[in-house]
Design a protein around this motif. Structure first.
Motif, PDB file in Angstrom:
ATOM      1  N   ARG A   1      -5.210  15.665   0.607  1.00  0.00           N
ATOM      2  CA  ARG A   1      -4.410  14.589   0.591  1.00  0.00           C
ATOM      3  C   ARG A   1      -4.729  13.249   1.151  1.00  0.00           C
ATOM      4  N   LEU A   2      -5.630  13.368   2.165  1.00  0.00           N
ATOM      5  CA  LEU A   2      -6.250  12.367   2.851  1.00  0.00           C
ATOM      6  C   LEU A   2      -7.088  11.480   1.648  1.00  0.00           C
ATOM      7  N   LYS A   3      -7.812  12.050   0.767  1.00  0.00           N
ATOM      8  CA  LYS A   3      -8.705  11.570  -0.204  1.00  0.00           C
ATOM      9  C   LYS A   3      -7.683  10.958  -1.066  1.00  0.00           C
ATOM     10  N   ARG A   4      -6.727  11.750  -1.431  1.00  0.00           N
ATOM     11  CA  ARG A   4      -5.787  11.337  -2.370  1.00  0.00           C
ATOM     12  C   ARG A   4      -5.106   9.962  -2.097  1.00  0.00           C
ATOM     13  N   ILE A   5      -4.831   9.893  -0.849  1.00  0.00           N
ATOM     14  CA  ILE A   5      -4.114   8.521  -0.193  1.00  0.00           C
ATOM     15  C   ILE A   5      -5.180   7.379  -0.551  1.00  0.00           C
ATOM     16  N   TYR A   6      -6.662   7.833   0.026  1.00  0.00           N
ATOM     17  CA  TYR A   6      -7.861   6.929  -0.557  1.00  0.00           C
ATOM     18  C   TYR A   6      -7.860   6.218  -1.899  1.00  0.00           C
ATOM     19  N   ASP A   7      -7.638   7.295  -2.544  1.00  0.00           N
ATOM     20  CA  ASP A   7      -7.768   6.938  -4.104  1.00  0.00           C
ATOM     21  C   ASP A   7      -6.663   6.213  -4.654  1.00  0.00           C
ATOM     22  N   LEU A   8      -5.280   6.513  -3.921  1.00  0.00           N
ATOM     23  CA  LEU A   8      -4.232   5.589  -4.410  1.00  0.00           C
ATOM     24  C   LEU A   8      -4.090   4.067  -3.730  1.00  0.00           C
ATOM     25  N   THR A   9      -4.844   4.031  -2.657  1.00  0.00           N
ATOM     26  CA  THR A   9      -4.262   2.861  -1.959  1.00  0.00           C
ATOM     27  C   THR A   9      -5.562   1.762  -1.618  1.00  0.00           C
ATOM     28  N   GLY A  10      -6.824   2.807  -1.668  1.00  0.00           N
ATOM     29  CA  GLY A  10      -8.061   1.990  -1.732  1.00  0.00           C
ATOM     30  C   GLY A  10      -8.416   1.962  -0.153  1.00  0.00           C
ATOM     31  N   LYS A  11      -7.569   2.526   0.844  1.00  0.00           N
ATOM     32  CA  LYS A  11      -7.430   2.648   2.388  1.00  0.00           C
ATOM     33  C   LYS A  11      -7.794   4.269   2.800  1.00  0.00           C
ATOM     34  N   ASP A  12      -8.855   4.307   3.450  1.00  0.00           N
ATOM     35  CA  ASP A  12      -9.314   5.818   3.921  1.00  0.00           C
ATOM     36  C   ASP A  12      -8.565   5.958   5.143  1.00  0.00           C
ATOM     37  N   PRO A  13      -7.697   6.964   5.123  1.00  0.00           N
ATOM     38  CA  PRO A  13      -6.962   7.170   6.731  1.00  0.00           C
ATOM     39  C   PRO A  13      -7.963   7.726   7.779  1.00  0.00           C
ATOM     40  N   ARG A  14      -9.173   8.105   7.422  1.00  0.00           N
ATOM     41  CA  ARG A  14     -10.005   8.593   8.289  1.00  0.00           C
ATOM     42  C   ARG A  14     -10.833   7.430   8.836  1.00  0.00           C
ATOM     43  N   ASN A  15     -10.669   6.329   8.443  1.00  0.00           N
ATOM     44  CA  ASN A  15     -11.541   5.000   8.804  1.00  0.00           C
ATOM     45  C   ASN A  15     -10.522   4.316   9.524  1.00  0.00           C
ATOM     46  N   THR A  16     -10.842   4.093  10.770  1.00  0.00           N
ATOM     47  CA  THR A  16      -9.992   3.397  11.938  1.00  0.00           C
ATOM     48  C   THR A  16      -9.238   2.068  11.376  1.00  0.00           C
TER      49      THR A  16
ATOM     50  N   LEU B   1       0.961  -1.103   0.096  1.00  0.00           N
ATOM     51  CA  LEU B   1      -0.007   0.072   0.017  1.00  0.00           C
ATOM     52  C   LEU B   1       0.961   1.236  -0.038  1.00  0.00           C
ATOM     53  N   ILE B   2       1.693   1.216   0.786  1.00  0.00           N
ATOM     54  CA  ILE B   2       2.662   2.361   1.014  1.00  0.00           C
ATOM     55  C   ILE B   2       3.497   2.919  -0.221  1.00  0.00           C
TER      56      ILE B   2
ATOM     57  N   ASP C   1       4.383  14.131  -1.075  1.00  0.00           N
ATOM     58  CA  ASP C   1       3.982  14.876   0.176  1.00  0.00           C
ATOM     59  C   ASP C   1       2.997  13.884   0.944  1.00  0.00           C
ATOM     60  N   LEU C   2       2.540  12.808   0.196  1.00  0.00           N
ATOM     61  CA  LEU C   2       1.580  11.851   0.938  1.00  0.00           C
ATOM     62  C   LEU C   2       1.881  11.268   2.145  1.00  0.00           C
ATOM     63  N   LEU C   3       3.196  10.513   1.821  1.00  0.00           N
ATOM     64  CA  LEU C   3       3.798   9.811   3.030  1.00  0.00           C
ATOM     65  C   LEU C   3       4.126  10.378   4.215  1.00  0.00           C
ATOM     66  N   ASP C   4       4.601  11.656   4.165  1.00  0.00           N
ATOM     67  CA  ASP C   4       4.769  12.546   5.350  1.00  0.00           C
ATOM     68  C   ASP C   4       3.548  13.006   5.982  1.00  0.00           C
ATOM     69  N   THR C   5       2.573  13.377   5.041  1.00  0.00           N
ATOM     70  CA  THR C   5       1.291  13.866   5.517  1.00  0.00           C
ATOM     71  C   THR C   5       0.630  12.515   6.524  1.00  0.00           C
ATOM     72  N   LEU C   6       0.431  11.409   5.598  1.00  0.00           N
ATOM     73  CA  LEU C   6      -0.009  10.237   6.629  1.00  0.00           C
ATOM     74  C   LEU C   6       0.925  10.013   8.087  1.00  0.00           C
ATOM     75  N   ARG C   7       2.090  10.366   7.885  1.00  0.00           N
ATOM     76  CA  ARG C   7       2.785  10.006   9.423  1.00  0.00           C
ATOM     77  C   ARG C   7       2.603  11.002  10.178  1.00  0.00           C
ATOM     78  N   VAL C   8       2.599  12.375   9.812  1.00  0.00           N
ATOM     79  CA  VAL C   8       2.134  13.345  10.834  1.00  0.00           C
ATOM     80  C   VAL C   8       0.761  13.317  11.345  1.00  0.00           C
ATOM     81  N   TYR C   9      -0.241  12.618  10.506  1.00  0.00           N
ATOM     82  CA  TYR C   9      -1.652  12.586  10.790  1.00  0.00           C
ATOM     83  C   TYR C   9      -1.855  11.449  11.785  1.00  0.00           C
TER      84      TYR C   9
END
Length: 344
Positions: free
Chosen positions: A314-329, A271-272, A282-290
């Motif tokens: 950016r969070l939506k972009r992570i979801y689009d690329l990985t299929g995993k939503d960072p806002r979902n636990t 996924l990563i 920027d997405l990798l750093d965004t995910l870590r900071v989040y």
């Protein structure tokens, strides 16, 4: 007995001939030329050198002959042993004034080379001993216990390892390492073995003061050094994978994350990799900071110095690329594992 090497002999000749306007030869303890300003003479026998080695005194040659040229030949004495001869080609009357300074300089260079070689040998022995410790399982033998004492390590006592990631060795760090059993692992990694628990906090404080970017991971107090090392190393790896902001990383506090990173979950680590290309730098750093801000949109936006809407994009972009939503636990849990797995 010390053996004068060809490489060192030629290096000395090259240095000395920058300042001395005469050809210089260095002969070994057999009178064979092993360093010279005249390469054609290397490997040949020098009769004047043989006489100097036999007598222990300077031998002057006044006429060129088949196996020697006119000049001076003076023994090189290290620890009261004649290890070679330094020869200066030319009329003895002309070159004699240079003999003393050349002899002194050559001896100093050889002793320096011997000291460096000794230091390198000790470093190699220390590294080999560490590898034994880090791969040892079970009870320590008496032989290993005795060897460890030479490094001020008592294998009968439990040990905490401080795993240090620094930006460059400086005087403060070096001084601390001299006070405790310590080993250099890589250019920017070293470890300190702490067996007195009362000293641990003091040493950590000193290390943190030595460099603003220095990080330390701390193992439990374990009976086997190999276990302590694995804990401290894994804790540092996990902290770097997630870019944890803490400068002190206690294995006890992130043991779950360490063990999670060692778990095999097929597919999650890929996924990563989808967030590592140039478009999504920027997405990798965004995910870590989040993650490090406990999914707080306001805190994450503030740390990244971006607008809340930019963060949401950016969070939506992570979801689009990985299929995993960072806002979902549960999706965030899988993304976190992907980060950990990437840095195994």
């Amino acid at each position: 007995m010390y053996q004068l090497s060809e490489a060192l002999a030629q290096d000395i000749v090259n240095r000395m001939m920058k300042d001395i306007p005469y050809n210089i030869n260095i002969m070994n303890d057999k009178g064979i030329i092993i360093g010279s300003g005249n390469p054609s003479r290397i490997g040949t026998e020098h009769r004047g050198a043989i006489k100097a080695l036999e007598s222990g005194k300077m031998v002057e040659v006044w006429e060129d002959q088949r196996y020697e040229k006119k000049g001076t030949n003076e023994p090189i004495v290290i620890n009261q042993v004649r290890v070679g001869v330094i020869g200066i080609s030319g009329s003895p009357e002309e070159v004699r004034p240079f003999c003393s300074i050349v002899r002194t300089t050559v001896v100093l260079l050889i002793e320096q080379g011997m000291a460096l070689e000794s230091m390198q040998n000790e470093a190699n022995r220390k590294k080999a001993f560490l590898e034994v410790l880090l791969n040892h399982q079970g009870i320590y033998s008496q032989k290993l216990q005795k060897k460890a004492l030479a490094y001020n390590i008592d294998l009968l006592l439990p040990t905490t390892i401080l795993y240090i990631h620094h930006s460059g060795m400086n005087a403060e760090i070096s001084n601390i390492l001299l006070m405790y059993p310590s080993f250099i692992i890589e250019e920017d990694i070293c470890i300190v073995l702490m067996q007195d628990v009362k000293e641990i906090k003091k040493v950590i404080k000193q290390l943190l003061q030595s460099q603003p970017l220095l990080k330390i991971s701390v193992s439990r107090h374990e009976i086997h050094i190999a276990d302590s090392y694995d804990q401290a190393k894994s804790a540092m790896r996990t902290a770097r994978a997630l870019h944890l902001p803490e400068r002190i990383i206690l294995y006890d506090q992130i043991e779950f994350l360490v063990k999670l990173s060692e778990t095999v979950l097929n597919g999650s680590e890929h996924l990563i990799t989808k967030l590592e290309d140039k478009e999504s730098v920027d997405l990798l750093d965004t995910l870590r900071v989040y993650i490090n801000n406990n999914c707080s949109v306001s805190d994450t936006s503030a740390e990244l110095s971006i607008h809340r809407n930019t963060l949401q994009y950016r969070l939506k972009r992570i979801y689009d690329l990985t299929g995993k939503d960072p806002r979902n636990t549960f999706d965030l849990f899988e993304l976190t594992y992907g980060l950990l797995a990437l840095y195994k």
